[in-house]
Design an enzyme around this catalytic site. Structure first.
Site: not given
Length: 341
Positions: A139-141, A165, A169
């Site tokens: 993810t970009d997060e 979260y 990741k």
């Protein structure tokens, strides 16, 4: 180095992006057999796997990616040469109230898969890098947050996760990288921006707005609604994943983004306008907008630079955002009606 999957293990294939990718593979890779491993937690559903194209090439297994004995058995029974790893706890709010599940699934689960693949592919089967592939979906997060003037995230952006979260990741991304550099496991990683489309879980941002419009209940908007996200239609994301799986360079990361930055409040208003046309009896739906207290650690802006993927593999998203949003609304409304029957 090109790669063509023969027997592919898709983890989390009953979830939102996973089930769309299952359909994409069945439609575009005519000879590939899919083993779909999903624990069927809140985010996964067998309903997402109904009406598949060519279902004879799809085999579903209910199970946990942390179950090493099960993973080992599936690799050997089906001679798995490719893993596409979607399975993850992914809801930021849930990670704030219960971070332990995110560490277990996203970190321990990814380790379990990597180690099982390493031993089976390299130690037992003696396959070379052209014969197997581990594709990790991220993810970009993991890159943290941007200001309005910052350039979009590239694959070289430093990691700066701000929620349990995104931290879990990020940890899984690092494990995948380590298995490439330490063991030469043939891996690729893709980091995507916010997805939307059919089969998305009802608690996510866009389904929540659509459901509130349908039910004429308040539409919750965090803070002032000015947080910015880069939106990517799930079919475009699946096409990007397949492009990287087939032709991505080993050990590399590819960003898959929509080049489509939108403020949260603007997404809400767009859906309200579209709902005014689709369900005019509830119009104007903007009257339902309700601003609520911002959540802890709420990143300000995400934006993905996908130029590497475009330059190397020729991928581009289809630029039809409003049409895709209208299609998503219609799909979710139809699904809700069928569920009520």
């Amino acid at each position: 180095m090109t790669h063509q999957a023969k027997n592919i293990l898709i983890t989390g294939g009953a979830g939102f992006i996973g089930c769309n990718f299952v359909r994409h593979v069945l439609q575009n890779d005519a000879s590939t057999k899919i083993i779909n491993l999903d624990a069927l937690t809140y985010a996964g559903s067998l309903d997402n796997l109904s009406n598949l194209p060519d279902p004879s090439r799809h085999f579903f297994v209910r199970g946990d990616i942390c179950d090493r004995r099960l993973v080992d058995r599936l690799l050997r029974e089906h001679q798995i040469d490719t893993v596409v790893h979607f399975a993850a706890e992914s809801h930021v709010d849930r990670s704030i109230t219960g971070p332990g599940a995110f560490v277990q699934t996203n970190v321990v689960g990814t380790y379990t898969l990597l180690e099982a693949c390493r031993l089976y592919w390299q130690e037992e089967m003696k396959w070379n890098a052209a014969q197997c592939r581990f594709h990790h979906i991220s993810t970009d997060e993991v890159y943290g947050t941007l200001s309005e003037s910052d350039p979009a995230f590239t694959e070289n952006a430093p990691y700066a996760p701000n929620s349990p979260y995104s931290a879990s990741k990020a940890a899984s991304d690092h494990l995948v990288r380590a298995y490439f550099h330490t063991y030469q496991l043939p891996v690729v990683t893709t980091n995507c921006s916010n997805n939307f489309g059919p089969h998305q879980h009802e608690e996510k941002f866009i389904p929540t707005i659509i459901r509130a419009c349908k039910d004429q209940t308040p539409i919750p908007v965090y803070g002032d609604g000015r947080n910015i996200r880069d939106w990517l239609y799930v079919d475009d994301h699946c096409a990007g994943i397949l492009a990287v799986l087939h032709g991505g360079r080993l050990g590399e990361t590819y960003n898959i983004g929509g080049n489509n930055e939108q403020r949260n409040i603007d997404i809400v208003k767009l859906i309200c306008r579209l709902m005014d046309r689709i369900k005019p009896d509830g119009a104007p739906h903007e009257k339902l907008i309700s601003f609520v207290t911002d959540r802890p650690g709420h990143d300000w802006r995400y934006a993905i630079d996908a130029s590497k993927l475009t330059k190397e593999l020729g991928w581009n998203r289809a630029e039809r955002f409003e049409e895709e949003m209208r299609s998503t609304i219609n799909w979710l409304l139809t699904a809700a009606e069928n569920a009520e029957l």
